[in-house]
Design an enzyme around this catalytic site. Structure first.
Site, mmCIF file in Angstrom:
data_model
loop_
_atom_site.group_PDB
_atom_site.id
_atom_site.type_symbol
_atom_site.label_atom_id
_atom_site.label_comp_id
_atom_site.label_asym_id
_atom_site.label_seq_id
_atom_site.Cartn_x
_atom_site.Cartn_y
_atom_site.Cartn_z
ATOM 1 N N ALA A 1 37.144 24.346 45.622
ATOM 2 C CA ALA A 1 38.410 23.713 45.249
ATOM 3 C C ALA A 1 38.526 23.828 43.734
ATOM 4 C CB ALA A 1 38.411 22.271 45.703
ATOM 5 N N GLY B 1 34.691 24.304 48.623
ATOM 6 C CA GLY B 1 35.840 24.574 49.497
ATOM 7 C C GLY B 1 35.832 25.978 50.082
ATOM 8 N N GLU C 1 28.933 20.413 45.336
ATOM 9 C CA GLU C 1 29.749 19.296 44.877
ATOM 10 C C GLU C 1 28.974 18.176 44.183
ATOM 11 O OE1 GLU C 1 30.183 20.842 47.778
ATOM 12 O OE2 GLU C 1 32.309 21.075 48.214
ATOM 13 N N GLU D 1 33.559 25.826 52.967
ATOM 14 C CA GLU D 1 34.290 25.033 53.969
ATOM 15 C C GLU D 1 35.390 25.865 54.645
ATOM 16 O OE1 GLU D 1 34.997 22.047 50.987
ATOM 17 O OE2 GLU D 1 33.778 20.591 52.056
HETATM 18 N N1 CAA Z 1 37.632 25.778 40.060
HETATM 19 C C1 CAA Z 1 38.327 26.220 38.986
HETATM 20 N N2 CAA Z 1 38.003 27.317 38.310
HETATM 21 C C2 CAA Z 1 36.916 28.003 38.725
HETATM 22 C C3 CAA Z 1 36.166 27.610 39.820
HETATM 23 C C4 CAA Z 1 36.546 26.442 40.524
HETATM 24 N N3 CAA Z 1 35.923 26.013 41.596
HETATM 25 N N4 CAA Z 1 35.123 28.474 39.962
HETATM 26 C C5 CAA Z 1 35.280 29.402 39.005
HETATM 27 N N5 CAA Z 1 36.337 29.125 38.234
HETATM 28 C C6 CAA Z 1 36.839 29.871 37.082
HETATM 29 C C7 CAA Z 1 35.943 29.644 35.870
HETATM 30 O O1 CAA Z 1 36.282 28.427 35.219
HETATM 31 C C8 CAA Z 1 36.270 30.859 35.041
HETATM 32 O O2 CAA Z 1 37.504 30.651 34.400
HETATM 33 P P1 CAA Z 1 37.710 31.128 32.831
HETATM 34 O O3 CAA Z 1 37.539 32.635 32.887
HETATM 35 O O4 CAA Z 1 39.097 30.697 32.548
HETATM 36 O O5 CAA Z 1 36.638 30.448 32.054
HETATM 37 C C9 CAA Z 1 36.486 31.934 36.098
HETATM 38 O O6 CAA Z 1 36.739 31.254 37.319
HETATM 39 C C10 CAA Z 1 35.273 32.814 36.288
HETATM 40 O O7 CAA Z 1 34.161 31.968 36.550
HETATM 41 P P2 CAA Z 1 32.767 32.050 35.751
HETATM 42 O O8 CAA Z 1 32.989 32.573 34.377
HETATM 43 O O9 CAA Z 1 32.106 30.709 35.874
HETATM 44 O O10 CAA Z 1 32.017 33.152 36.622
HETATM 45 P P3 CAA Z 1 30.437 33.327 36.801
HETATM 46 O O11 CAA Z 1 30.263 34.628 37.511
HETATM 47 O O12 CAA Z 1 29.721 33.118 35.512
HETATM 48 O O13 CAA Z 1 29.985 32.136 37.769
HETATM 49 C C11 CAA Z 1 30.170 30.705 39.703
HETATM 50 C C12 CAA Z 1 30.408 32.098 39.096
HETATM 51 C C13 CAA Z 1 28.664 30.452 39.842
HETATM 52 C C14 CAA Z 1 30.795 30.723 41.089
HETATM 53 C C15 CAA Z 1 30.806 29.620 38.808
HETATM 54 O O14 CAA Z 1 32.149 29.996 38.526
HETATM 55 C C16 CAA Z 1 30.841 28.255 39.434
HETATM 56 O O15 CAA Z 1 29.826 27.570 39.462
HETATM 57 N N6 CAA Z 1 32.026 27.827 39.918
HETATM 58 C C17 CAA Z 1 32.221 26.500 40.481
HETATM 59 C C18 CAA Z 1 31.595 26.390 41.859
HETATM 60 C C19 CAA Z 1 31.761 25.003 42.386
HETATM 61 O O16 CAA Z 1 31.236 24.031 41.868
HETATM 62 N N7 CAA Z 1 32.495 24.870 43.509
HETATM 63 C C20 CAA Z 1 32.762 23.605 44.156
HETATM 64 C C21 CAA Z 1 34.060 23.041 43.673
HETATM 65 S S1 CAA Z 1 34.325 21.388 44.237
HETATM 66 C C22 CAA Z 1 34.900 21.544 45.829
HETATM 67 O O17 CAA Z 1 35.014 22.614 46.354
HETATM 68 C C23 CAA Z 1 35.235 20.235 46.484
HETATM 69 C C24 CAA Z 1 35.609 20.324 47.894
HETATM 70 O O18 CAA Z 1 34.799 20.461 48.783
HETATM 71 C C25 CAA Z 1 36.996 20.131 48.269
#
Ligand code: CAA
Length: 259
Positions: free
Chosen positions: A65, A110, A133, A113
């Site tokens: 998400a 998400g 999360e 999911e």
């Molecule tokens: N939300 C918003 N933006 C996201 C995102 C997310 N979940 N995941 C990645 N992005 C964005 C990053 O902020 C980045 O944006 P910028 O270029 O503007 O900085 C872009 O996507 C590329 O990401 P990274 O530079 O971080 O890429 P990476 O290859 O270095 O890392 C990754 C990849 C390990 C997947 C890392 O992006 C990451 O940890 N993302 C978040 C994963 C996460 O925590 N997901 C759970 C979200 S909460 C949820 O999902 C709740 C639910 O159940 C409803």
């Protein structure tokens, strides 16, 4: 139908629905979820579509998400957002047509999911799965606690959700989270092979089977068996049953009409 964050195309009787927000690793914000909802409605109504393949553009399937959108939400807003995701994913799970997730990369939060709300998961060897999360100070919100525990058992779900660890596609296959792992290059081809094989069968029978499995798994076995019996009987009111069995007897391929 044109979408801002999705690509939808048809190949024969298969719809390919791709989450197309690669700059944010296909993170699910309200707008993506609303478009997904519309796309599913469109697909469900389109009689030419028998099977759906969901995938992601770029290096991620869906990285979760949208954290940027969620960051400042109040509890009421968070509930509304969770509800939207829960409803859209439930719609995918309960739609009549079978849905295959072709997991091309990160399937986190998400994204994991979303993959779990599909009926079958095929993963590219570079795909990564996880529910990270708790590292953000939240629980999974689009039914990760529910579907992961049902798919892989509570013990593995506890471990994955409490640690937030990412696992490889191979590990995901080992614990039963994905059906199979294929090479990255062959992912769409293999997902399409599977989709086309399903599309070649009697679609009413496929849809009734999906219903019996999905509903049956949520109930006691007697109720599930009663549902199966009724759907089995219903098949005998279809032209497909006559055609399928006649073709067998006549030693030819069936020509199903989905009627
Ligand atoms: N939300 C918003 N933006 C996201 C995102 C997310 N979940 N995941 C990645 N992005 C964005 C990053 O902020 C980045 O944006 P910028 O270029 O503007 O900085 C872009 O996507 C590329 O990401 P990274 O530079 O971080 O890429 P990476 O290859 O270095 O890392 C990754 C990849 C390990 C997947 C890392 O992006 C990451 O940890 N993302 C978040 C994963 C996460 O925590 N997901 C759970 C979200 S909460 C949820 O999902 C709740 C639910 O159940 C409803």
């Amino acid at each position: 139908m044109a979408f801002e964050n999705l690509l939808l195309k048809k190949e024969g009787n298969v719809a390919i629905l791709s989450i197309n927000r690669p700059k944010a690793l296909n993170a699910l914000n309200t707008s993506v979820l609303e478009e997904l909802n519309q796309a599913i409605n469109t697909i469900e109504k389109d009689e030419e579509i028998y099977v759906v393949v969901i995938t992601g553009e770029g290096k991620a399937f869906v990285a979760g998400a949208d954290i940027t959108e969620m960051k400042d939400k109040t509890p009421e807003e968070a509930r509304e957002f969770a509800n939207l995701g829960l409803e859209v994913f439930r719609k995918i799970e309960l739609m009549e047509k079978p849905v295959i997730a072709a997991v091309n990369g990160f399937a986190l939060g998400g994204g994991c999911e979303l993959a779990m709300s599909c009926d079958i998961r095929v993963a590219g060897e570079k795909a990564k799965f996880g529910q990270p999360e708790v590292g953000l100070g939240i629980t999974p919100g689009f039914a990760g606690t529910q579907r992961l525990a049902r798919l892989v058992g509570a013990a593995k779900a506890n471990e994955l959700i409490f640690t937030g660890d990412m696992i490889s596609a191979a590990e995901a296959e080992k614990i039963g989270l994905v059906n199979k792992v294929v090479s990255q290059e062959e992912l769409m081809e293999k997902a399409m092979d599977l989709a086309n094989k399903i599309a070649s069968k009697g679609q009413l029978a496929v849809r009734y089977s999906k219903k019996a499995i999905n509903r049956g798994i949520e109930t006691d076995i007697e109720t599930g068996m009663a549902l199966e019996r009724e759907l089995f009987a219903l098949c005998f009111a279809t032209e497909d049953q006559k055609e399928g069995m006649t073709a067998f007897v006549e030693k030819r391929k069936p020509n199903f009409k989905n009627k």
